[in-house]
Design an enzyme around this catalytic site. Structure first.
Site, PDB file in Angstrom:
ATOM      1  N   HIS A 260       0.820  -1.211   0.000  1.00 46.20           N
ATOM      2  CA  HIS A 260       0.000   0.000   0.000  1.00 46.20           C
ATOM      3  C   HIS A 260       0.850   1.256   0.000  1.00 46.20           C
ATOM      4  O   HIS A 260       0.432   2.296  -0.470  1.00 46.20           O
ATOM      5  CB  HIS A 260      -0.990  -0.049   1.159  1.00 46.20           C
ATOM      6  CG  HIS A 260      -2.032  -1.077   0.906  1.00 46.20           C
ATOM      7  ND1 HIS A 260      -2.033  -2.291   1.531  1.00 46.20           N
ATOM      8  CD2 HIS A 260      -3.042  -1.093   0.013  1.00 46.20           C
ATOM      9  CE1 HIS A 260      -3.023  -3.014   1.046  1.00 46.20           C
ATOM     10  NE2 HIS A 260      -3.644  -2.317   0.129  1.00 46.20           N
TER      11      HIS A 260
ATOM     12  N   ARG B 228     -10.801   3.676  -2.023  1.00 45.15           N
ATOM     13  CA  ARG B 228     -10.249   2.930  -0.889  1.00 45.15           C
ATOM     14  C   ARG B 228     -10.526   3.714   0.402  1.00 45.15           C
ATOM     15  O   ARG B 228      -9.697   4.508   0.852  1.00 45.15           O
ATOM     16  CB  ARG B 228      -8.735   2.753  -1.048  1.00 45.15           C
ATOM     17  CG  ARG B 228      -8.321   1.811  -2.171  1.00 45.15           C
ATOM     18  CD  ARG B 228      -6.801   1.650  -2.160  1.00 45.15           C
ATOM     19  NE  ARG B 228      -6.341   0.516  -2.920  1.00 45.15           N
ATOM     20  CZ  ARG B 228      -5.801   0.600  -4.145  1.00 45.15           C
ATOM     21  NH1 ARG B 228      -5.679   1.760  -4.739  1.00 45.15           N
ATOM     22  NH2 ARG B 228      -5.390  -0.486  -4.773  1.00 45.15           N
TER      23      ARG B 228
ATOM     24  N   ARG C 272     -15.689   1.348  -1.727  1.00 44.09           N
ATOM     25  CA  ARG C 272     -15.334   0.045  -1.152  1.00 44.09           C
ATOM     26  C   ARG C 272     -15.348   0.160   0.361  1.00 44.09           C
ATOM     27  O   ARG C 272     -14.759   1.092   0.911  1.00 44.09           O
ATOM     28  CB  ARG C 272     -13.950  -0.393  -1.623  1.00 44.09           C
ATOM     29  CG  ARG C 272     -13.559  -1.726  -1.008  1.00 44.09           C
ATOM     30  CD  ARG C 272     -12.263  -2.222  -1.521  1.00 44.09           C
ATOM     31  NE  ARG C 272     -11.135  -1.498  -0.970  1.00 44.09           N
ATOM     32  CZ  ARG C 272      -9.876  -1.776  -1.267  1.00 44.09           C
ATOM     33  NH1 ARG C 272      -9.619  -2.748  -2.122  1.00 44.09           N
ATOM     34  NH2 ARG C 272      -8.889  -1.087  -0.739  1.00 44.09           N
TER      35      ARG C 272
ATOM     36  N   GLU D  80     -10.557 -11.186  -5.259  1.00 49.66           N
ATOM     37  CA  GLU D  80      -9.133 -11.066  -4.942  1.00 49.66           C
ATOM     38  C   GLU D  80      -8.585 -12.318  -4.288  1.00 49.66           C
ATOM     39  O   GLU D  80      -7.430 -12.351  -3.860  1.00 49.66           O
ATOM     40  CB  GLU D  80      -8.808  -9.874  -4.033  1.00 49.66           C
ATOM     41  CG  GLU D  80      -9.900  -8.957  -3.684  1.00 49.66           C
ATOM     42  CD  GLU D  80      -9.468  -7.756  -2.856  1.00 49.66           C
ATOM     43  OE1 GLU D  80      -8.459  -7.132  -3.166  1.00 49.66           O
ATOM     44  OE2 GLU D  80     -10.192  -7.448  -1.892  1.00 49.66           O
TER      45      GLU D  80
ATOM     46  N   ASN E 230      -3.987  -7.035  -7.137  1.00 46.58           N
ATOM     47  CA  ASN E 230      -2.912  -6.873  -6.150  1.00 46.58           C
ATOM     48  C   ASN E 230      -2.968  -8.007  -5.132  1.00 46.58           C
ATOM     49  O   ASN E 230      -1.961  -8.608  -4.779  1.00 46.58           O
ATOM     50  CB  ASN E 230      -3.032  -5.530  -5.420  1.00 46.58           C
ATOM     51  CG  ASN E 230      -3.037  -4.361  -6.372  1.00 46.58           C
ATOM     52  OD1 ASN E 230      -2.616  -4.512  -7.512  1.00 46.58           O
ATOM     53  ND2 ASN E 230      -3.544  -3.230  -5.941  1.00 46.58           N
ATOM     54  N   ASP E 231      -4.177  -8.276  -4.664  1.00 40.93           N
ATOM     55  CA  ASP E 231      -4.340  -9.382  -3.719  1.00 40.93           C
ATOM     56  C   ASP E 231      -4.477 -10.720  -4.430  1.00 40.93           C
ATOM     57  O   ASP E 231      -4.006 -11.744  -3.933  1.00 40.93           O
ATOM     58  CB  ASP E 231      -5.560  -9.142  -2.826  1.00 40.93           C
ATOM     59  CG  ASP E 231      -5.209  -8.246  -1.655  1.00 40.93           C
ATOM     60  OD1 ASP E 231      -4.176  -8.504  -1.013  1.00 40.93           O
ATOM     61  OD2 ASP E 231      -5.949  -7.275  -1.395  1.00 40.93           O
TER      62      ASP E 231
ATOM     63  N   ARG F 222       2.594  -9.607  -0.863  1.00 43.56           N
ATOM     64  CA  ARG F 222       2.804  -8.482  -1.774  1.00 43.56           C
ATOM     65  C   ARG F 222       3.747  -7.427  -1.216  1.00 43.56           C
ATOM     66  O   ARG F 222       4.208  -6.555  -1.942  1.00 43.56           O
ATOM     67  CB  ARG F 222       1.460  -7.858  -2.182  1.00 43.56           C
ATOM     68  CG  ARG F 222       0.691  -7.234  -1.050  1.00 43.56           C
ATOM     69  CD  ARG F 222      -0.767  -7.007  -1.418  1.00 43.56           C
ATOM     70  NE  ARG F 222      -1.046  -5.625  -1.770  1.00 43.56           N
ATOM     71  CZ  ARG F 222      -2.266  -5.132  -1.927  1.00 43.56           C
ATOM     72  NH1 ARG F 222      -3.332  -5.922  -1.792  1.00 43.56           N
ATOM     73  NH2 ARG F 222      -2.457  -3.885  -2.236  1.00 43.56           N
TER      74      ARG F 222
ATOM     75  N   CYS G 236      -9.369  -3.549 -11.017  1.00 47.40           N
ATOM     76  CA  CYS G 236      -8.909  -2.336 -10.331  1.00 47.40           C
ATOM     77  C   CYS G 236      -7.538  -2.495  -9.681  1.00 47.40           C
ATOM     78  O   CYS G 236      -7.041  -1.575  -9.059  1.00 47.40           O
ATOM     79  CB  CYS G 236      -9.932  -1.885  -9.291  1.00 47.40           C
ATOM     80  SG  CYS G 236     -10.066  -3.028  -7.909  1.00 47.40           S
TER      81      CYS G 236
HETATM   82  C1  PEP Z   1      -6.354  -5.281  -5.030  1.00 50.36           C
HETATM   83  O1  PEP Z   1      -6.118  -6.097  -4.140  1.00 50.36           O
HETATM   84  O2  PEP Z   1      -6.042  -5.457  -6.226  1.00 50.36           O
HETATM   85  C2  PEP Z   1      -7.001  -4.003  -4.711  1.00 50.36           C
HETATM   86  C3  PEP Z   1      -7.356  -3.182  -5.656  1.00 50.36           C
HETATM   87  O3  PEP Z   1      -7.174  -3.718  -3.402  1.00 50.36           O
HETATM   88  P1  PEP Z   1      -6.013  -3.153  -2.465  1.00 50.36           P
HETATM   89  O4  PEP Z   1      -4.821  -2.897  -3.334  1.00 50.36           O
HETATM   90  O5  PEP Z   1      -6.525  -1.930  -1.823  1.00 50.36           O
HETATM   91  O6  PEP Z   1      -5.819  -4.289  -1.520  1.00 50.36           O
HETATM   92 MG    MG Z   2      -7.065  -5.850  -2.239  1.00 49.55          MG
END
Ligand code: PEP
Ligand code: MG
Length: 566
Positions: A177, A284, A320, A419, A442-443, A453, A490
């Site tokens: 993040h 977010r 979200r 995710e 991302n997740d 990550r 996303c």
């Molecule tokens: C993701 O996991 O791809 C996502 C968009 O959520 P975050 O990056 O906030 O966990």
């Molecule tokens: Mg995520």
């Protein structure tokens, strides 16, 4: 490009600071006081350790004490203050690091280990000199490049972009993040470099190249000139892309692609609007927590949502619900105690365990829903029951609002993030339960490949081009299409132009990207046709080597838009 500000593991900021000529005596006194305090502390440690563990262990601290009292070392520090007028903090740090470096370079593991002892003494002295730990990075008052062991997402969010030119962290990962916040703030950054801070001193010139993931310490004139030129090219490209701001995202064969923005802060809406985003695909909301000392009230939530909805002027805004936990959480029941917070009580799980907190947010979203086209999205759904539980809570909050005659949009759309691989495996069931999906790569990458990550040691395994990840994306898009449910992507992947053709070819028609990436993605969309993208996707889905896939995609992008490939 700029002067380094080093923030070491314990968070001490050691700028190259000078002291006034008439303050030298006072500064030397400060140094001596800290040397004395540190010596007393070490002696006390030595005695306690000797009592508890025996002389053998106590001797470690005797050695520290000897080092600290070494007249040559002390003399060097004093000279830097007396002759060069450096601050004692800087003089201590510079001298100790020089000594540590000598040990580290010895071809002898035992001696190299001694560098750790020197850092220990350095920290002890700095603690006494500074009298506190991490200084407020937000208080920086001149342009610097921040070189840190690590930065939290909130520390990053609080950096003043006027003075923080960019940052480098030894730890972390590109999907963390902290990296996402850097992108939102358009801060050049390189993360997960591994240890290097002992090689730099505050004030050294440094270049960070976020495109290539390079950190260049003490660059020569030629390198500086090369990077000045590259920065100029960057600015030219940005200006050229700006001409697309008012244009729609339509492929050459006339397919309209929806381009949404990902935001963390309401201020980011402005750039989305200027670039004609079709809405906000991911808000977010947990970032309401990151900067706040206390838990946000319903009104804090409400005000933020109303602002975003107003500013988006009737375009959809996907709010979200709180995705706290793992690396995002600061002030809730502490996952520090969890052995594995990424697999622990985070995101929707945390919200469902903290019902009053969750209800507060749901009430605020529903109340705000009258001010525009709000949507609700639940993160990290990994089984049907938790989705149903979240929906039940939402229905309950709606009922409460009705009873108290508070209006809201009863047809508000409800979606979920995909995710976790389990959500993909059950996607045929989930399509019956929600209005839309958003793929959070991302997740999804993290949970599919079992790669944290935010862990630099496995960062090379964290890749969107792993065929397993690509298949999960394809399965999700197809299932959503079959059910007639909108699906967007996303995760950071959608904001990288390297993947735009592939994703179009896999059937994606909605992208939610960081505002800074909107024009680049639009540029690619407007230069391709769907058939061509499908060919790219077919080819990729036959490949099995992630780096080879990446190279192939980079080549394809180069043919199409060479200016986007650095
Ligand atoms: C993701 O996991 O791809 C996502 C968009 O959520 P975050 O990056 O906030 O966990
Ligand atoms: Mg995520």
């Amino acid at each position: 490009m700029g002067e380094a500000l080093v923030v070491d593991q314990e968070g001490f900021r050691i700028p190259e600071r000078f002291v006034a000529r008439d303050a030298v005596t006072h500064e030397l006194d400060r140094l001596h006081a800290s040397l004395q305090a540190a010596a007393q502390e070490i002696a006390a440690n030595r005695d306690a350790v000797t009592r508890q563990l025996g002389e053998h262990y106590g001797a470690i601290f005797s050695a520290h004490l000897e080092m600290l009292k070494d007249s040559k070392l002390q003399g060097e520090i004093e000279d830097l203050i007396r002759q060069q007028h450096y601050s004692p903090e800087y003089a201590v740090s510079r001298t100790m690091r020089r000594y540590a470096k000598v040990f580290q370079l010895l071809d002898n593991a035992f001696m190299a280990e001694r560098a750790t002892d020197i850092f220990d003494i350095e920290k002890r002295l700095l603690r006494h000199l500074l009298g506190r730990r991490r200084e407020e990075l937000s208080q920086v008052t001149s342009p610097v490049v921040i070189l840190a062991h690590n930065l939290t997402p909130s520390e990053t969010a609080n950096l003043n972009p006027k003075f923080a030119l960019g940052f480098v962290t030894e730890s972390g990962g590109p999907g963390s993040h902290t990296a996402i916040v850097a992108e939102a703030m358009q801060l050049p950054a390189v993360v997960a470099t591994g240890p290097f801070l002992t090689d730099v001193s505050g004030g050294d010139r440094v270049i960070i190249d976020g495109d290539q993931g390079l950190v260049i310490l003490q660059p020569d004139e030629e390198t500086i000139a090369r990077y000045q030129h590259a920065a100029e090219e960057h600015r030219t490209l940005a200006a050229r892309l700006e001409s697309l701001a008012d244009q729609p995202a339509v492929t050459e064969d006339g397919v309209r692609i929806q381009l949404y923005g990902n935001i963390e802060f309401p201020q980011e809406v402005e750039m989305c609007r200027r670039r004609s985003a079709d809405g906000i695909g991911l808000y977010r909301t947990e970032f309401l927590y990151l900067n706040a000392g206390a838990e946000p009230t319903e009104e804090t939530h409400y005000d933020a949502y109303v602002k975003v909805l107003h500013d988006m002027q009737g375009k959809p805004v996907c709010i979200r619900t709180l995705d706290l936990g793992a690396d995002k959480l600061r002030n809730l029941p502490s996952p520090e105690d969890e052995r594995n917070p990424v697999l622990g009580l985070r995101s929707i799980r945390l919200s469902l365990r903290n019902v009053p907190l969750f209800r507060t947010q749901l009430r605020a979203i529903l109340r705000a829903s009258l001010h525009g086209e709000a949507q609700i999205m639940f993160p990290l759904i990994s089984n049907l029951q938790e989705l149903r539980q979240a929906k039940m809570l939402l229905a309950d909050v709606m009922e409460d609002l009705q009873e108290s005659q508070v209006s809201y949009d009863p047809n508000i759309k409800i979606g979920m993030m995909v995710e976790v691989p389990a959500a993909v495996m059950l996607i045929d069931r989930f399509v019956q339960e929600v209005d839309f999906f958003s793929i959070g790569t991302n997740d999804l990458i993290q949970y599919t490949l079992a790669v944290d990550r935010g862990n630099k040691d496995v960062a090379s395994l964290y890749t969107a081009t792993n065929p397993a990840v690509l298949r999960l994306i394809r399965t999700t898009i197809r299932a959503a299409d079959r059910a007639g449910k909108p699906v967007n992507l996303c995760g950071q992947m959608s904001g990288s132009s390297m993947y735009t053709m592939l994703l179009l070819g896999l059937g994606l028609r909605q992208y939610s990207v960081p505002p800074a990436a909107l024009l680049e993605i639009k540029r690619v969309v407007r230069s391709v046709n769907i058939k061509q993208c499908e060919r790219v996707a077919r080819r990729v889905m036959q490949m099995d080597n992630p780096p080879a896939i990446k190279n192939y995609l980079r080549e394809q992008l180069k043919l199409l838009a060479p200016e986007l490939v650095s």
